[in-house]
Write a protein that holds these residues in place. Sequence first.
Motif, PDB file in Angstrom:
ATOM      1  N   ALA A   1       0.822  -1.212   0.000  1.00 51.65           N
ATOM      2  CA  ALA A   1       0.000   0.000   0.000  1.00 51.65           C
ATOM      3  C   ALA A   1       0.857   1.262   0.000  1.00 51.65           C
ATOM      4  CB  ALA A   1      -0.938  -0.004   1.205  1.00 51.65           C
ATOM      5  N   LYS A   2       2.013   1.215   0.623  1.00 48.40           N
ATOM      6  CA  LYS A   2       2.916   2.381   0.659  1.00 48.40           C
ATOM      7  C   LYS A   2       3.378   2.771  -0.741  1.00 48.40           C
ATOM      8  CE  LYS A   2       4.868   1.900   5.294  1.00 48.40           C
ATOM      9  NZ  LYS A   2       6.097   1.561   6.059  1.00 48.40           N
ATOM     10  N   ASN A   3       3.359   1.825  -1.683  1.00 44.91           N
ATOM     11  CA  ASN A   3       3.772   2.120  -3.058  1.00 44.91           C
ATOM     12  C   ASN A   3       2.791   3.034  -3.780  1.00 44.91           C
ATOM     13  OD1 ASN A   3       6.071   0.496  -2.871  1.00 44.91           O
ATOM     14  ND2 ASN A   3       4.946  -1.328  -3.523  1.00 44.91           N
TER      15      ASN A   3
ATOM     16  N   GLU B   1     -15.652   7.863  20.325  1.00 42.39           N
ATOM     17  CA  GLU B   1     -16.432   7.111  19.348  1.00 42.39           C
ATOM     18  C   GLU B   1     -15.642   6.821  18.076  1.00 42.39           C
ATOM     19  OE1 GLU B   1     -20.345   8.601  18.656  1.00 42.39           O
ATOM     20  OE2 GLU B   1     -20.743   8.821  20.790  1.00 42.39           O
ATOM     21  N   THR B   2     -14.361   7.162  18.091  1.00 42.84           N
ATOM     22  CA  THR B   2     -13.521   6.894  16.934  1.00 42.84           C
ATOM     23  C   THR B   2     -12.266   6.138  17.363  1.00 42.84           C
ATOM     24  OG1 THR B   2     -12.332   8.994  17.142  1.00 42.84           O
ATOM     25  CG2 THR B   2     -14.278   8.973  15.725  1.00 42.84           C
ATOM     26  N   LEU B   3     -11.668   5.460  16.392  1.00 40.95           N
ATOM     27  CA  LEU B   3     -10.402   4.780  16.598  1.00 40.95           C
ATOM     28  C   LEU B   3      -9.359   5.442  15.714  1.00 40.95           C
ATOM     29  CD1 LEU B   3     -11.577   1.059  16.547  1.00 40.95           C
ATOM     30  CD2 LEU B   3     -10.915   2.396  18.549  1.00 40.95           C
ATOM     31  N   LYS B   4      -8.155   5.522  16.216  1.00 47.33           N
ATOM     32  CA  LYS B   4      -7.061   6.112  15.452  1.00 47.33           C
ATOM     33  C   LYS B   4      -6.394   5.043  14.599  1.00 47.33           C
ATOM     34  CE  LYS B   4      -6.035   9.630  18.963  1.00 47.33           C
ATOM     35  NZ  LYS B   4      -7.337  10.100  18.922  1.00 47.33           N
ATOM     36  N   GLY B   5      -5.872   5.489  13.469  1.00 50.20           N
ATOM     37  CA  GLY B   5      -5.199   4.552  12.585  1.00 50.20           C
ATOM     38  C   GLY B   5      -4.358   5.260  11.552  1.00 50.20           C
ATOM     39  N   ILE B   6      -3.718   4.476  10.717  1.00 53.62           N
ATOM     40  CA  ILE B   6      -2.910   4.982   9.608  1.00 53.62           C
ATOM     41  C   ILE B   6      -3.599   4.570   8.313  1.00 53.62           C
ATOM     42  CG2 ILE B   6      -0.650   4.955   8.483  1.00 53.62           C
ATOM     43  CD1 ILE B   6      -0.518   6.087  11.287  1.00 53.62           C
ATOM     44  N   SER B   7      -3.885   5.552   7.476  1.00 54.44           N
ATOM     45  CA  SER B   7      -4.605   5.331   6.232  1.00 54.44           C
ATOM     46  C   SER B   7      -3.633   5.183   5.059  1.00 54.44           C
ATOM     47  CB  SER B   7      -5.547   6.511   5.978  1.00 54.44           C
ATOM     48  OG  SER B   7      -6.144   6.401   4.710  1.00 54.44           O
ATOM     49  N   TYR B   8      -3.936   4.209   4.213  1.00 57.86           N
ATOM     50  CA  TYR B   8      -3.168   3.952   2.997  1.00 57.86           C
ATOM     51  C   TYR B   8      -4.138   3.894   1.824  1.00 57.86           C
ATOM     52  CZ  TYR B   8       0.183   2.177   6.451  1.00 57.86           C
ATOM     53  OH  TYR B   8       1.023   2.045   7.522  1.00 57.86           O
ATOM     54  N   SER B   9      -3.604   4.042   0.625  1.00 59.40           N
ATOM     55  CA  SER B   9      -4.423   3.876  -0.579  1.00 59.40           C
ATOM     56  C   SER B   9      -4.938   2.441  -0.655  1.00 59.40           C
ATOM     57  CB  SER B   9      -3.590   4.176  -1.820  1.00 59.40           C
ATOM     58  OG  SER B   9      -4.283   3.769  -2.986  1.00 59.40           O
ATOM     59  N   ALA B  10      -6.169   2.294  -1.106  1.00 56.54           N
ATOM     60  CA  ALA B  10      -6.766   0.964  -1.259  1.00 56.54           C
ATOM     61  C   ALA B  10      -6.768   0.523  -2.715  1.00 56.54           C
ATOM     62  CB  ALA B  10      -8.184   0.970  -0.698  1.00 56.54           C
TER      63      ALA B  10
ATOM     64  N   THR C   1     -12.390   4.030  -5.800  1.00 55.06           N
ATOM     65  CA  THR C   1     -11.466   4.716  -4.895  1.00 55.06           C
ATOM     66  C   THR C   1     -11.692   4.238  -3.464  1.00 55.06           C
ATOM     67  OG1 THR C   1     -13.013   6.530  -4.473  1.00 55.06           O
ATOM     68  CG2 THR C   1     -11.450   6.834  -6.286  1.00 55.06           C
ATOM     69  N   GLY C   2     -10.704   4.530  -2.644  1.00 49.76           N
ATOM     70  CA  GLY C   2     -10.888   4.182  -1.245  1.00 49.76           C
ATOM     71  C   GLY C   2      -9.593   4.221  -0.460  1.00 49.76           C
ATOM     72  N   ARG C   3      -9.710   3.757   0.767  1.00 53.41           N
ATOM     73  CA  ARG C   3      -8.557   3.722   1.659  1.00 53.41           C
ATOM     74  C   ARG C   3      -8.649   2.489   2.552  1.00 53.41           C
ATOM     75  NH1 ARG C   3      -9.854   8.411   6.217  1.00 53.41           N
ATOM     76  NH2 ARG C   3     -11.775   7.450   6.984  1.00 53.41           N
ATOM     77  N   ILE C   4      -7.475   2.056   2.989  1.00 58.11           N
ATOM     78  CA  ILE C   4      -7.420   0.971   3.968  1.00 58.11           C
ATOM     79  C   ILE C   4      -6.688   1.517   5.175  1.00 58.11           C
ATOM     80  CG2 ILE C   4      -5.366  -0.101   2.929  1.00 58.11           C
ATOM     81  CD1 ILE C   4      -6.987  -2.795   3.941  1.00 58.11           C
ATOM     82  N   ILE C   5      -7.255   1.289   6.333  1.00 52.29           N
ATOM     83  CA  ILE C   5      -6.752   1.894   7.562  1.00 52.29           C
ATOM     84  C   ILE C   5      -6.309   0.800   8.519  1.00 52.29           C
ATOM     85  CG2 ILE C   5      -7.351   3.357   9.531  1.00 52.29           C
ATOM     86  CD1 ILE C   5      -9.731   4.250   7.428  1.00 52.29           C
ATOM     87  N   LYS C   6      -5.053   0.866   8.905  1.00 48.20           N
ATOM     88  CA  LYS C   6      -4.530  -0.033   9.939  1.00 48.20           C
ATOM     89  C   LYS C   6      -4.837   0.630  11.276  1.00 48.20           C
ATOM     90  CE  LYS C   6      -1.969  -3.133  12.066  1.00 48.20           C
ATOM     91  NZ  LYS C   6      -2.585  -3.348  13.339  1.00 48.20           N
ATOM     92  N   LEU C   7      -5.673  -0.020  12.081  1.00 43.76           N
ATOM     93  CA  LEU C   7      -6.082   0.557  13.355  1.00 43.76           C
ATOM     94  C   LEU C   7      -4.990   0.390  14.400  1.00 43.76           C
ATOM     95  CD1 LEU C   7      -9.788  -0.644  13.439  1.00 43.76           C
ATOM     96  CD2 LEU C   7      -8.915   1.607  12.805  1.00 43.76           C
ATOM     97  N   GLU C   8      -4.741   1.452  15.170  1.00 47.91           N
ATOM     98  CA  GLU C   8      -3.754   1.405  16.243  1.00 47.91           C
ATOM     99  C   GLU C   8      -4.249   0.489  17.356  1.00 47.91           C
ATOM    100  OE1 GLU C   8      -3.007   5.380  17.632  1.00 47.91           O
ATOM    101  OE2 GLU C   8      -2.091   5.980  15.749  1.00 47.91           O
TER     102      GLU C   8
END
Length: 160
Positions: free
Chosen positions: A91-93, A122-131, A141-148
Amino acid sequence: MLNSRKFILLLFVACVFGSCSSQIATNSNVKQNPSAYENTASSVKDDLAELNSIILLPFIPKEVVWKEEDKKLIAVMRFSQEDEKRLIEKAKNHGQPEKVEVSVEDWFPPELLAQIELSGDETLKGISYSAKDFTQMPYKTGRIIKLENSNYFVLELLSD
């Protein structure tokens, strides 16, 4: 006949003492509008094969729940540790990751629901990447989020 009289008497006594008045109101609402509950419950899926026919899955998740509604697909997935690392590297690419917050929905896995209860947020933090590796028509289009503090990802895809 005697059994129905006992039942009615018990129901009357319970209602008089107030223990079932709210339950009766709740049940009557469900009967009047059953689709409100059924739509929520039935629209959440865990069928990996069906999801794989709708979107691309570069890695097979160990666990998945997902929902489609209003030109949007949301999936909560858990991968093996090895696939998790490969997914992030791939995803980082497609662009720079960024910190985000994700609103948690009531159908998310219990572990994530517990996190919001503990944090009071009511929210969770994460790092968003391109999906981009997941997109397939009609989802462009979209995103994939790795939740902390979790081994879960949230995938959000949109169509036109």
